[in-house]
Design a protein around this motif. Structure first.
Motif, PDB file in Angstrom:
ATOM      1  N   GLU A 226      28.536  41.347  30.084  1.00 26.47           N
ATOM      2  CA  GLU A 226      29.129  42.659  30.311  1.00 26.47           C
ATOM      3  C   GLU A 226      30.604  42.679  29.913  1.00 26.47           C
ATOM      4  O   GLU A 226      31.313  41.698  30.098  1.00 26.47           O
ATOM      5  CB  GLU A 226      29.050  43.023  31.798  1.00 26.47           C
ATOM      6  CG  GLU A 226      27.670  43.311  32.310  1.00 26.47           C
ATOM      7  CD  GLU A 226      27.703  43.573  33.804  1.00 26.47           C
ATOM      8  OE1 GLU A 226      27.532  44.736  34.190  1.00 26.47           O
ATOM      9  OE2 GLU A 226      27.904  42.612  34.564  1.00 26.47           O
TER      10      GLU A 226
ATOM     11  N   GLU B 105      32.331  48.050  31.101  1.00 28.38           N
ATOM     12  CA  GLU B 105      30.986  48.219  31.667  1.00 28.38           C
ATOM     13  C   GLU B 105      30.981  47.877  33.155  1.00 28.38           C
ATOM     14  O   GLU B 105      30.355  48.563  33.962  1.00 28.38           O
ATOM     15  CB  GLU B 105      29.980  47.334  30.927  1.00 28.38           C
ATOM     16  CG  GLU B 105      29.662  47.815  29.531  1.00 28.38           C
ATOM     17  CD  GLU B 105      28.849  46.820  28.717  1.00 28.38           C
ATOM     18  OE1 GLU B 105      28.234  47.259  27.731  1.00 28.38           O
ATOM     19  OE2 GLU B 105      28.819  45.622  29.055  1.00 28.38           O
TER      20      GLU B 105
ATOM     21  N   SER C 101      32.794  50.525  35.273  1.00 29.51           N
ATOM     22  CA  SER C 101      32.104  51.812  35.231  1.00 29.51           C
ATOM     23  C   SER C 101      30.748  51.770  35.931  1.00 29.51           C
ATOM     24  O   SER C 101      30.034  52.773  35.963  1.00 29.51           O
ATOM     25  CB  SER C 101      31.909  52.260  33.779  1.00 29.51           C
ATOM     26  OG  SER C 101      33.161  52.445  33.163  1.00 29.51           O
ATOM     27  N   GLY C 102      30.382  50.638  36.481  1.00 31.72           N
ATOM     28  CA  GLY C 102      29.073  50.480  37.122  1.00 31.72           C
ATOM     29  C   GLY C 102      28.947  51.237  38.430  1.00 31.72           C
ATOM     30  O   GLY C 102      29.843  51.955  38.865  1.00 31.72           O
ATOM     31  N   ASP C 103      27.802  51.034  39.076  1.00 30.71           N
ATOM     32  CA  ASP C 103      27.484  51.732  40.321  1.00 30.71           C
ATOM     33  C   ASP C 103      28.248  51.199  41.528  1.00 30.71           C
ATOM     34  O   ASP C 103      28.414  51.906  42.513  1.00 30.71           O
ATOM     35  CB  ASP C 103      25.985  51.636  40.612  1.00 30.71           C
ATOM     36  CG  ASP C 103      25.156  52.434  39.621  1.00 30.71           C
ATOM     37  OD1 ASP C 103      25.717  53.347  38.984  1.00 30.71           O
ATOM     38  OD2 ASP C 103      23.954  52.135  39.470  1.00 30.71           O
ATOM     39  N   LYS C 104      28.687  49.943  41.461  1.00 32.53           N
ATOM     40  CA  LYS C 104      29.381  49.338  42.596  1.00 32.53           C
ATOM     41  C   LYS C 104      30.891  49.451  42.405  1.00 32.53           C
ATOM     42  O   LYS C 104      31.390  49.356  41.289  1.00 32.53           O
ATOM     43  CB  LYS C 104      29.022  47.858  42.709  1.00 32.53           C
ATOM     44  CG  LYS C 104      27.580  47.599  43.043  1.00 32.53           C
ATOM     45  CD  LYS C 104      27.321  46.109  43.098  1.00 32.53           C
ATOM     46  CE  LYS C 104      25.854  45.834  43.374  1.00 32.53           C
ATOM     47  NZ  LYS C 104      25.583  44.393  43.398  1.00 32.53           N
TER      48      LYS C 104
ATOM     49  N   LYS D  79      27.965  43.942  47.669  1.00 32.27           N
ATOM     50  CA  LYS D  79      28.034  45.404  47.733  1.00 32.27           C
ATOM     51  C   LYS D  79      29.120  45.970  46.823  1.00 32.27           C
ATOM     52  O   LYS D  79      29.167  47.159  46.562  1.00 32.27           O
ATOM     53  CB  LYS D  79      28.257  45.861  49.170  1.00 32.27           C
ATOM     54  CG  LYS D  79      27.092  45.509  50.075  1.00 32.27           C
ATOM     55  CD  LYS D  79      27.339  45.976  51.486  1.00 32.27           C
ATOM     56  CE  LYS D  79      26.191  45.597  52.375  1.00 32.27           C
ATOM     57  NZ  LYS D  79      26.540  44.587  53.356  1.00 32.27           N
TER      58      LYS D  79
ATOM     59  N   ARG E 236      31.946  44.420  43.446  1.00 31.87           N
ATOM     60  CA  ARG E 236      32.237  43.305  42.553  1.00 31.87           C
ATOM     61  C   ARG E 236      33.720  42.979  42.629  1.00 31.87           C
ATOM     62  O   ARG E 236      34.535  43.870  42.862  1.00 31.87           O
ATOM     63  CB  ARG E 236      31.835  43.659  41.124  1.00 31.87           C
ATOM     64  CG  ARG E 236      30.320  43.865  41.037  1.00 31.87           C
ATOM     65  CD  ARG E 236      29.848  44.137  39.666  1.00 31.87           C
ATOM     66  NE  ARG E 236      29.892  42.910  38.864  1.00 31.87           N
ATOM     67  CZ  ARG E 236      29.385  42.835  37.640  1.00 31.87           C
ATOM     68  NH1 ARG E 236      28.814  43.890  37.096  1.00 31.87           N
ATOM     69  NH2 ARG E 236      29.454  41.713  36.955  1.00 31.87           N
TER      70      ARG E 236
ATOM     71  N   ASN F 146      36.140  52.809  40.997  1.00 26.86           N
ATOM     72  CA  ASN F 146      34.869  53.358  41.437  1.00 26.86           C
ATOM     73  C   ASN F 146      34.348  54.239  40.317  1.00 26.86           C
ATOM     74  O   ASN F 146      34.971  55.240  39.968  1.00 26.86           O
ATOM     75  CB  ASN F 146      35.041  54.143  42.737  1.00 26.86           C
ATOM     76  CG  ASN F 146      33.740  54.383  43.448  1.00 26.86           C
ATOM     77  OD1 ASN F 146      32.758  53.696  43.211  1.00 26.86           O
ATOM     78  ND2 ASN F 146      33.715  55.368  44.328  1.00 26.86           N
ATOM     79  N   LYS F 147      33.237  53.810  39.716  1.00 28.11           N
ATOM     80  CA  LYS F 147      32.637  54.518  38.579  1.00 28.11           C
ATOM     81  C   LYS F 147      33.650  54.740  37.450  1.00 28.11           C
ATOM     82  O   LYS F 147      33.731  55.804  36.864  1.00 28.11           O
ATOM     83  CB  LYS F 147      32.009  55.826  39.039  1.00 28.11           C
ATOM     84  CG  LYS F 147      30.853  55.595  40.004  1.00 28.11           C
ATOM     85  CD  LYS F 147      30.222  56.892  40.441  1.00 28.11           C
ATOM     86  CE  LYS F 147      29.009  56.656  41.304  1.00 28.11           C
ATOM     87  NZ  LYS F 147      29.256  56.195  42.628  1.00 28.11           N
TER      88      LYS F 147
ATOM     89  N   LYS G  32      30.889  55.078  50.097  1.00 26.94           N
ATOM     90  CA  LYS G  32      30.810  56.381  49.435  1.00 26.94           C
ATOM     91  C   LYS G  32      29.592  56.483  48.549  1.00 26.94           C
ATOM     92  O   LYS G  32      29.142  55.586  47.959  1.00 26.94           O
ATOM     93  CB  LYS G  32      32.067  56.642  48.610  1.00 26.94           C
ATOM     94  CG  LYS G  32      33.228  56.942  49.487  1.00 26.94           C
ATOM     95  CD  LYS G  32      34.397  57.434  48.646  1.00 26.94           C
ATOM     96  CE  LYS G  32      35.171  58.379  49.491  1.00 26.94           C
ATOM     97  NZ  LYS G  32      35.354  59.672  49.052  1.00 26.94           N
TER      98      LYS G  32
END
Length: 100
Positions: A2, A6, A9-12, A43, A45, A73-74, A100
């Motif tokens: 990664e 990337e 910009s991930g979900d975590k 939960k 990174r 965050n994102k 969140k």
């Protein structure tokens, strides 16, 4: 593998520790960061970026002091702190964005 973009910009949420090997406060923060990593249990990174080896990343995020901690965050910067910080405060900030 990664890329940095990337990962942030991930979900975590992602806590990025901008540090330098010659920085005493950075060295003092290492066990705190390691402890936080075990407490959050995947939960979020955590990335450590050596500013001497990654000068473009440090410049891109306007890191002017080490350590500097940034929570993404994102892909967005949602929190930032320059200098050493206590574990409770750092963990509280990270947990806020995990929830969140």
């Amino acid at each position: 593998m990664e890329t940095f973009n990337e990962i942030i910009s991930g979900d975590k949420p992602v806590l990025v520790d901008f540090y330098a090997t010659w920085c005493a406060p950075c060295k003092a923060m290492t066990p705190i960061i390691d402890n936080i990593a075990s407490e959050i249990d995947g939960k979020a990174r955590i990335l450590k970026i050596d500013i001497d080896k990654n000068q473009s990343a440090a410049a891109n995020y306007k890191v002017q002091a080490v350590p500097t901690f940034i929570i993404f965050n994102k892909g967005e910067i949602v929190w930032r702190h320059a200098g050493a910080i206590d574990k409770a405060t750092l963990l509280q900030q990270l947990r806020y964005f995990i929830s969140k």
